[in-house]
Design a protein around this motif. Structure first.
Motif, PDB file in Angstrom:
ATOM      1  N   MET A 140       0.807  -1.211   0.000  1.00 30.93           N
ATOM      2  CA  MET A 140       0.000   0.000   0.000  1.00 30.93           C
ATOM      3  C   MET A 140       0.840   1.261   0.000  1.00 30.93           C
ATOM      4  SD  MET A 140      -3.092  -0.554  -0.484  1.00 30.93           S
ATOM      5  CE  MET A 140      -3.434   1.179  -0.395  1.00 30.93           C
ATOM      6  N   PHE A 141       2.062   1.179   0.494  1.00 37.08           N
ATOM      7  CA  PHE A 141       2.902   2.380   0.530  1.00 37.08           C
ATOM      8  C   PHE A 141       3.079   2.944  -0.878  1.00 37.08           C
ATOM      9  CE2 PHE A 141       7.157   4.148  -0.114  1.00 37.08           C
ATOM     10  CZ  PHE A 141       7.038   5.285   0.670  1.00 37.08           C
ATOM     11  N   GLY A 142       3.528   2.116  -1.792  1.00 42.36           N
ATOM     12  CA  GLY A 142       3.769   2.582  -3.165  1.00 42.36           C
ATOM     13  C   GLY A 142       2.494   2.978  -3.881  1.00 42.36           C
ATOM     14  N   THR A 143       1.463   2.179  -3.710  1.00 42.32           N
ATOM     15  CA  THR A 143       0.191   2.469  -4.374  1.00 42.32           C
ATOM     16  C   THR A 143      -0.412   3.760  -3.847  1.00 42.32           C
ATOM     17  OG1 THR A 143      -0.176   0.093  -4.549  1.00 42.32           O
ATOM     18  CG2 THR A 143      -2.070   1.511  -4.924  1.00 42.32           C
ATOM     19  N   HIS A 144      -0.384   3.933  -2.539  1.00 38.03           N
ATOM     20  CA  HIS A 144      -0.950   5.141  -1.941  1.00 38.03           C
ATOM     21  C   HIS A 144      -0.119   6.378  -2.302  1.00 38.03           C
ATOM     22  CE1 HIS A 144      -3.315   7.469   0.825  1.00 38.03           C
ATOM     23  NE2 HIS A 144      -2.235   7.867   1.451  1.00 38.03           N
ATOM     24  N   ALA A 145       1.188   6.228  -2.313  1.00 43.81           N
ATOM     25  CA  ALA A 145       2.051   7.363  -2.673  1.00 43.81           C
ATOM     26  C   ALA A 145       1.817   7.786  -4.124  1.00 43.81           C
ATOM     27  CB  ALA A 145       3.515   6.993  -2.449  1.00 43.81           C
ATOM     28  N   LEU A 146       1.761   6.824  -5.031  1.00 42.95           N
ATOM     29  CA  LEU A 146       1.509   7.131  -6.444  1.00 42.95           C
ATOM     30  C   LEU A 146       0.133   7.779  -6.617  1.00 42.95           C
ATOM     31  CD1 LEU A 146       2.471   6.804  -9.415  1.00 42.95           C
ATOM     32  CD2 LEU A 146       1.166   4.677  -9.433  1.00 42.95           C
ATOM     33  N   SER A 147      -0.856   7.228  -5.946  1.00 42.97           N
ATOM     34  CA  SER A 147      -2.210   7.753  -6.049  1.00 42.97           C
ATOM     35  C   SER A 147      -2.306   9.176  -5.515  1.00 42.97           C
ATOM     36  CB  SER A 147      -3.160   6.848  -5.279  1.00 42.97           C
ATOM     37  OG  SER A 147      -4.436   7.400  -5.224  1.00 42.97           O
ATOM     38  N   PRO A 171      -7.645   6.021  -8.004  1.00 42.62           N
ATOM     39  CA  PRO A 171      -8.218   7.163  -7.275  1.00 42.62           C
ATOM     40  C   PRO A 171      -7.782   7.198  -5.804  1.00 42.62           C
ATOM     41  CG  PRO A 171      -9.874   6.113  -8.634  1.00 42.62           C
ATOM     42  CD  PRO A 171      -8.664   5.241  -8.704  1.00 42.62           C
ATOM     43  N   PHE A 172      -7.494   8.397  -5.335  1.00 41.91           N
ATOM     44  CA  PHE A 172      -7.003   8.594  -3.973  1.00 41.91           C
ATOM     45  C   PHE A 172      -8.017   8.091  -2.943  1.00 41.91           C
ATOM     46  CE2 PHE A 172      -5.738  11.550  -0.417  1.00 41.91           C
ATOM     47  CZ  PHE A 172      -4.538  10.927  -0.157  1.00 41.91           C
ATOM     48  N   MET A 173      -9.298   8.241  -3.215  1.00 39.85           N
ATOM     49  CA  MET A 173     -10.329   7.751  -2.302  1.00 39.85           C
ATOM     50  C   MET A 173     -10.224   6.229  -2.174  1.00 39.85           C
ATOM     51  SD  MET A 173     -13.047   8.275  -0.415  1.00 39.85           S
ATOM     52  CE  MET A 173     -14.037   9.666  -0.827  1.00 39.85           C
ATOM     53  N   PHE A 174     -10.032   5.555  -3.291  1.00 44.39           N
ATOM     54  CA  PHE A 174      -9.930   4.096  -3.307  1.00 44.39           C
ATOM     55  C   PHE A 174      -8.720   3.621  -2.504  1.00 44.39           C
ATOM     56  CE2 PHE A 174      -8.373   0.240  -5.518  1.00 44.39           C
ATOM     57  CZ  PHE A 174      -9.442  -0.600  -5.238  1.00 44.39           C
ATOM     58  N   THR A 175      -7.565   4.243  -2.718  1.00 45.54           N
ATOM     59  CA  THR A 175      -6.369   3.805  -1.990  1.00 45.54           C
ATOM     60  C   THR A 175      -6.450   4.175  -0.512  1.00 45.54           C
ATOM     61  OG1 THR A 175      -5.124   5.799  -2.583  1.00 45.54           O
ATOM     62  CG2 THR A 175      -4.881   3.869  -4.022  1.00 45.54           C
ATOM     63  N   THR A 176      -7.200   5.216  -0.188  1.00 47.67           N
ATOM     64  CA  THR A 176      -7.396   5.570   1.214  1.00 47.67           C
ATOM     65  C   THR A 176      -8.145   4.460   1.943  1.00 47.67           C
ATOM     66  OG1 THR A 176      -7.392   7.936   0.752  1.00 47.67           O
ATOM     67  CG2 THR A 176      -8.520   7.227   2.752  1.00 47.67           C
TER      68      THR A 176
END
Length: 166
Positions: free
Chosen positions: A107-114, A121-126
């Motif tokens: 999640m670190f990489g996915t959330h950072a990229l998002s 979407p940032f909401m989805f990764t949140t």
């Protein structure tokens, strides 16, 4: 006057994080065209802090740390036979949830990229970060840095474009 605009920007950012129908991108572009004296760095900081603060609601709710009021919860329906389509999607969701719990560092990489690009979407990764059990400090740090970069660049873009045209 600048502090007032930055406080308003912070408030709109919190609102747009909670209600995705509000576009903070349009607000920022309108702000920098009407108030060009406000530094893009300050705008980026105000939006980043407001966005991350607003998204913490979803993060904590997905994690199970925040219990939503009764009027926001779905009413329990009597159990009935699920269709094969629903069972298939429920199994997929469970597989994603299990994978998130097994690999929370993904999640670190996915959330950072998002947080910078907006895809996924940032909401989805949140929500996924909350489900995966990502630490709150890591969530806040990656979200704030990424959102700061995104909105500082967005706030600087009209001035950059004007400089290139002339």
């Amino acid at each position: 006057m600048v502090v007032t605009w930055l406080c308003l920007t912070f408030g709109v950012a919190v609102g747009s994080a909670i209600l995705p129908l509000v576009s903070i991108e349009l607000f920022v572009l309108g702000l920098v065209t009407q108030q060009p004296t406000i530094s893009c760095w300050w705008i980026g900081a105000a939006v980043a802090s407001g966005q991350v603060l607003g998204k913490l609601v979803y993060f904590f709710a997905a994690r199970g740390s925040l219990h939503l009021p009764a009027f926001l919860k779905r009413k329990e329906k009597p159990a009935k036979q699920s269709s094969p389509f629903r069972l298939k999607w429920k199994a997929r969701l469970e597989a994603v949830r299990d994978r998130c719990h097994r690999h929370p560092h993904w999640m670190f990489g996915t959330h950072a990229l998002s947080s910078v690009v907006g895809l996924p979407p940032f909401m989805f990764t949140t929500v996924l970060a909350g489900l995966a059990g990502m630490s709150t400090a890591l969530f806040v740090a990656t979200g704030t840095i990424g959102r700061f970069a995104r909105f500082t660049m967005l706030a600087a873009s009209p001035a950059l474009m004007a400089g290139w045209v002339h």
